[in-house]
Design a protein around this motif. Structure first.
Motif, mmCIF file in Angstrom:
data_model
loop_
_atom_site.group_PDB
_atom_site.id
_atom_site.type_symbol
_atom_site.label_atom_id
_atom_site.label_comp_id
_atom_site.label_asym_id
_atom_site.label_seq_id
_atom_site.Cartn_x
_atom_site.Cartn_y
_atom_site.Cartn_z
ATOM 1 N N LEU A 1 0.836 -1.203 0.000
ATOM 2 C CA LEU A 1 0.000 0.000 0.000
ATOM 3 C C LEU A 1 0.874 1.258 0.000
ATOM 4 C CD1 LEU A 1 -2.821 1.210 0.124
ATOM 5 C CD2 LEU A 1 -2.782 0.953 2.604
ATOM 6 N N ILE B 1 0.629 4.853 -2.396
ATOM 7 C CA ILE B 1 0.198 6.169 -1.899
ATOM 8 C C ILE B 1 1.339 7.054 -1.418
ATOM 9 C CG2 ILE B 1 -2.012 5.179 -1.210
ATOM 10 C CD1 ILE B 1 -1.100 5.407 1.694
ATOM 11 N N TYR C 1 -2.739 14.051 1.214
ATOM 12 C CA TYR C 1 -3.736 13.515 2.152
ATOM 13 C C TYR C 1 -3.730 14.322 3.448
ATOM 14 C CZ TYR C 1 -4.400 9.200 -0.611
ATOM 15 O OH TYR C 1 -4.718 8.288 -1.591
ATOM 16 N N HIS D 1 -6.431 3.690 2.879
ATOM 17 C CA HIS D 1 -5.432 4.751 2.742
ATOM 18 C C HIS D 1 -5.414 5.650 3.984
ATOM 19 C CE1 HIS D 1 -5.089 4.660 -1.945
ATOM 20 N NE2 HIS D 1 -5.161 3.449 -1.406
ATOM 21 N N TYR E 1 -4.019 3.694 6.954
ATOM 22 C CA TYR E 1 -2.562 3.642 6.817
ATOM 23 C C TYR E 1 -1.931 4.971 7.244
ATOM 24 C CZ TYR E 1 2.038 3.474 4.587
ATOM 25 O OH TYR E 1 3.387 3.512 4.349
#
Length: 212
Positions: free
Chosen positions: A88, A92, A99, A133, A136
């Motif tokens: 992952l 990202i 984010y 996401h 994480y």
């Protein structure tokens, strides 16, 4: 008194405790000068609160001085991840900063945490990304958990509302509901934990600062 008796025994004199008067003199002189040069003792709670607010969370500042909550974020995370998280991460890694900024914007500008039931899934939906996401992000790039971040955001929101005069026509309980708390008690506990002051003490200090 113990020191006094010890000295008298050491000097092989009668145990009378008279030498205690000397130690007592120095003790009370120390107390006198401590009181004399400690403003919070002489003038009480207002001075103490000013010191507390100075060293408390930056959230306890006015809107003009407010800084983003992004101080709680970590751009470089640990490499100790499981295989799924490592996969992952590759997807990202280039979007981490984006984010962070978007979540802070949702918190500060859009007041997303006024919703008492807001979750990581809700943040993901607003950002248009999978929930994994956001999970994480808080797992590896935040100094605090999602729950703590949400609480911090709500207290930040409540302080901004106080500074804007919300309590002129509303109660502290109304402020708690407005900022997403289920009741006044958790709001009170969270406010004191974040700012080192109770809501009532913050109001007194805020009023004193304005008058000064």
């Amino acid at each position: 008194m113990i020191i006094s008796f010890y000295n008298e025994l050491h000097n092989q004199s009668n145990l009378s405790g008279k030498s205690f008067a000397v130690f007592s003199l120095f003790f009370w002189l120390f107390i006198y000068f401590k009181i004399l040069f400690t403003p919070e003792i002489l003038f009480g709670l207002p001075i103490l609160n000013k010191k507390l607010i100075k060293f408390s969370s930056p959230l306890a500042k006015s809107t003009d001085d407010q800084k983003p909550i992004s101080d709680n974020w970590i751009l470089e995370s640990s490499n100790q991840k499981n295989e799924q998280d490592l996969k992952l991460q590759k997807k990202i890694i280039s979007s981490i900063t984006s984010y962070i900024n978007e979540i802070d914007k949702l918190s500060i500008d859009d007041h997303v945490f006024r919703n008492p039931n807001v979750s990581t899934s809700d943040l993901a939906a607003k950002l248009g990304v999978p929930t994994s996401h956001i999970v994480y992000l808080f797992k590896y790039h935040s100094k605090i958990s999602f729950s703590e971040y949400r609480t911090l955001s709500r207290i930040n929101d409540s302080i901004n509302l106080i500074n804007k005069g919300f309590l002129k026509n509303n109660t502290l309980e109304a402020l708690a509901y407005k900022t997403g708390f289920a009741s006044y008690n958790p709001f009170f506990s969270a406010f004191k934990k974040v700012t080192a002051l109770s809501p009532q003490d913050y109001l007194k200090l805020n009023k004193t600062t304005i008058e000064d």
